[in-house]
Design an enzyme around this catalytic site. Structure first.
Site, PDB file in Angstrom:
ATOM      1  N   ASP A  47      44.287  -8.861   9.820  1.00 15.57           N
ATOM      2  CA  ASP A  47      44.157  -7.628  10.594  1.00 15.57           C
ATOM      3  C   ASP A  47      44.140  -6.428   9.657  1.00 15.57           C
ATOM      4  O   ASP A  47      45.026  -6.271   8.826  1.00 15.57           O
ATOM      5  CB  ASP A  47      45.339  -7.495  11.567  1.00 15.57           C
ATOM      6  CG  ASP A  47      45.258  -6.236  12.416  1.00 15.57           C
ATOM      7  OD1 ASP A  47      44.700  -6.316  13.534  1.00 15.57           O
ATOM      8  OD2 ASP A  47      45.732  -5.167  11.970  1.00 15.57           O
ATOM      9  N   TYR A  52      43.644   2.180   7.243  1.00 12.51           N
ATOM     10  CA  TYR A  52      44.621   1.564   6.350  1.00 12.51           C
ATOM     11  C   TYR A  52      44.209   1.651   4.879  1.00 12.51           C
ATOM     12  O   TYR A  52      45.037   1.428   3.992  1.00 12.51           O
ATOM     13  CB  TYR A  52      44.817   0.080   6.681  1.00 12.51           C
ATOM     14  CG  TYR A  52      45.415  -0.249   8.010  1.00 12.51           C
ATOM     15  CD1 TYR A  52      46.041   0.726   8.799  1.00 12.51           C
ATOM     16  CD2 TYR A  52      45.360  -1.548   8.504  1.00 12.51           C
ATOM     17  CE1 TYR A  52      46.577   0.410  10.032  1.00 12.51           C
ATOM     18  CE2 TYR A  52      45.899  -1.879   9.724  1.00 12.51           C
ATOM     19  CZ  TYR A  52      46.494  -0.900  10.495  1.00 12.51           C
ATOM     20  OH  TYR A  52      47.017  -1.232  11.713  1.00 12.51           O
ATOM     21  N   LYS A  81      39.399  -1.687  12.942  1.00 16.36           N
ATOM     22  CA  LYS A  81      39.578  -0.708  14.010  1.00 16.36           C
ATOM     23  C   LYS A  81      38.826   0.600  13.754  1.00 16.36           C
ATOM     24  O   LYS A  81      38.698   1.035  12.609  1.00 16.36           O
ATOM     25  CB  LYS A  81      41.075  -0.394  14.187  1.00 16.36           C
ATOM     26  CG  LYS A  81      41.938  -1.632  14.325  1.00 16.36           C
ATOM     27  CD  LYS A  81      43.419  -1.316  14.420  1.00 16.36           C
ATOM     28  CE  LYS A  81      44.263  -2.571  14.292  1.00 16.36           C
ATOM     29  NZ  LYS A  81      44.372  -3.061  12.914  1.00 16.36           N
ATOM     30  N   HIS A 114      41.289   2.263  17.675  1.00 19.29           N
ATOM     31  CA  HIS A 114      42.640   2.261  17.099  1.00 19.29           C
ATOM     32  C   HIS A 114      43.640   3.029  17.958  1.00 19.29           C
ATOM     33  O   HIS A 114      44.787   2.596  18.132  1.00 19.29           O
ATOM     34  CB  HIS A 114      42.605   2.852  15.685  1.00 19.29           C
ATOM     35  CG  HIS A 114      43.724   2.378  14.821  1.00 19.29           C
ATOM     36  ND1 HIS A 114      43.616   2.228  13.463  1.00 19.29           N
ATOM     37  CD2 HIS A 114      44.992   1.996  15.109  1.00 19.29           C
ATOM     38  CE1 HIS A 114      44.763   1.796  12.969  1.00 19.29           C
ATOM     39  NE2 HIS A 114      45.620   1.655  13.953  1.00 19.29           N
TER      40      HIS A 114
END
Length: 322
Positions: A47, A52, A81, A114
């Site tokens: 994931d 990120y 996302k 997200h």
């Protein structure tokens, strides 16, 4: 309990995955080593997210594994996302194509919005001020990514029941998954039940309480204290001792028994192995009930979004009660 859950349309998602958010800045090698170690242990569910900053690192690792023939693409389940500055109908394709480029993949298995909050698009890496999103239009653009073959399935993250209902009512392709914060302190039973009743697979992030999150977010300019020491909870330690399992394994097993997918993050090889080995024991109903009693409701929430932008509390699309 099954090692996979079946999503709408028959697509299977592994019940345990590796989370790759909130690694310390400048720790690219740590992320790379964690993904490599996880794949060696048998993890096949990874994931990530555009925000990120781990997609490129993960992409390098996946490229090596796929090129060497050690693994086949169809054996992997990759989630990423759409970031806040992409929550616009005309930006969905741009961001998914960029994520695919970074991941060095032709498609992702699951693409999530997200958060429900849109932020002005300044450039691909820069969100502006919060604005009201047109979730119906954005969802149609998400559906087009499935049609184009860039995503096998699509879903949501951090949406509340009312927001999910709006998407479902206008959808041609229904949300396959909802990713939300779930810990023993924040169990969100009403939201989980709503999802299960609508055949939406629930994925838990921060299942172990995100230890050390305060230090990591401080590096990114956010002042946020660490949450409660969930892993040190005496009730969980007692239950773990009964089964000869770690507190983390007890927590993750608890969610799996509730048909919730878990994506714990770790760079420690021993913990990575522990987090993955959850199918050789089962919690008794009494133990499950005891863990359910640790729920604190909304007061147990660690991430509220408004911690990062206080004005979000007043935003029309803010998904939390407070």
């Amino acid at each position: 309990m099954a090692k996979y859950q079946t999503m709408i349309g028959g697509y299977k998602i592994p019940s345990v995955g590796l989370g790759t958010g909130t690694f310390e800045k400048g720790k690219e090698e740590v992320v790379e080593n964690a993904v490599n170690a996880a794949l060696e242990l048998g993890y096949r569910h990874i994931d990530t997210a555009f925000m990120y900053d781990t997609e490129e690192i993960i992409g390098r690792v996946l490229k090596r594994w796929l090129s060497s023939g050690k693994i086949k693409r169809e054996d992997l389940f990759i989630t990423t996302k759409l970031p806040n500055q992409g929550v616009f109908a005309d930006k969905v394709e741009l961001f998914l194509k960029r994520s695919l480029e970074l991941l060095q993949l032709d498609y992702v298995d699951l693409y999530l919005i997200h958060t429900p909050i849109a932020m002005e698009f300044i450039d691909i890496n820069t969100p502006g001020k919060p604005v009201v999103a047109d979730h119906v239009a954005v969802w149609k653009a998400m559906e087009q990514q499935v049609d184009a073959g860039r995503a096998k399935t699509i879903g949501l993250s951090n949406f509340n029941i009312k927001q999910i209902e709006k998407v479902i009512q206008s959808s041609r392709i229904k949300p396959a998954s909802l990713q939300i914060e779930l810990t023993v302190c924040l169990q969100q039973p009403e939201l989980v039940k709503f999802c299960h009743d609508n055949d939406i697979v629930v994925v838990s992030y921060s299942s172990l309480g995100s230890p050390g999150i305060g230090k990591i977010l401080a590096q990114k300019g956010f002042d946020m204290p660490d949450g409660p020491n969930i892993l040190g909870d005496e009730t969980l330690k007692k239950i773990g001792a009964k089964y000869g399992k770690s507190t983390a394994q007890v927590i993750l097993r608890f969610f799996i028994q509730k048909n919730i997918v878990v994506i714990p993050k770790s760079s420690n090889p021993t913990r990575l192995e522990e987090n993955f080995n959850l199918f050789d024991f089962s919690l008794s109903m009494d133990d499950v009930k005891e863990i359910e009693n640790l729920d604190k409701g909304e007061s147990g929430r660690l991430f509220r979004l408004s911690q990062f932008i206080p004005s979000l509390k007043e935003h029309l699309d803010y998904p939390y009660p407070y």
